[in-house]
Design a protein around this motif. Sequence first.
Motif: not given
Length: 286
Positions: A117-121, A126-128, A189-191, A200-201
């Motif tokens: 499931g979710a994992c911050a990294l 994936s959005a970077s 990139v700062i997510a 914010t990305v």
Amino acid sequence: MTMPVQNGKLYVVATPIGNLSDISLRAIELLQSVDLIAAEDTRHIRQLMQRYGITNKLTPLHQHNEADASEILIKKIQQGLSLALVSDAGTPLISDPGQPLIKLAHNAGITVSPIPGACALIAAISASGLPVSRFIFEGFLPRTSSARKSFFQEKLDCPCTWIVYESSHRIQATIIDMAEILPGQRRIVIARELTKIYETVVNSTISQMVELFKTDKNMQRGEFVIIVTGAETIDKNKDISVEHEKMLRTLLKECTIKSAVTIAVELTGLKKRTLYQAALKLADSR
Ligand code: SAM
């Protein structure tokens, strides 16, 4: 497809990193059906359990008790109990407790099954928009400025993208330290606050990021993943990287073009012709 919970098995269950809807159906079913849930903070996980009507027994497993608690839990699993491990947010063991428990389970021949499931990294990369076919995750950065700078120095020539976690207490100081060591034009990139209201990305250069943190104080609030591109990979016959250009520039301050190129060939392993052309361009632009 649902799969029945098996006795004597250990499940590693990912939970949301902010938005409580980010949990799999399988994780919800499993948290309801196992005999016991080992949680980093039992009060924290109750919010998630309430949201999904999960009523189950909880036991604490955090960094301060995991050495002893893991041994007790392994004995219970060996007696036939099914156990789910969860952390406060995201995937257990990713900068979170659980490693001793999973290691002991493997040593004891217990089956360990992940419920992904979710994992911050992973969400952040994936959005970077940065190159991520190869990447290195470095966990949390050191807390002191000097240790952080040494870390960035070590990373200067790292060829692939690297990722760190950072807290709101240190994020601005970290970006400033980074700008002192890494080239300002390096992409970063700062997510921030992923999956939450103020998500914010930002994809920019390190220099631009320093300015953004100076002007937008909201950027300092919340939880952060920092992703930095590796030192540019280059075609040996074509061009030189930013780091190599920096080195050549320094050499040219002290030596003739010929000597600078000779030293640079030895240090970089690049072709003499490539470095000579780059040195001529740099000398012209002075
Ligand atoms: N196990 C978690 C995972 O799978 O990502 C990470 C736990 S670690 C103790 C917490 C750190 O992860 C935070 O300080 C932050 O760097 C990062 N993090 C967690 N949730 C985040 C979010 N929603 N947005 C950005 N970063 C987050």
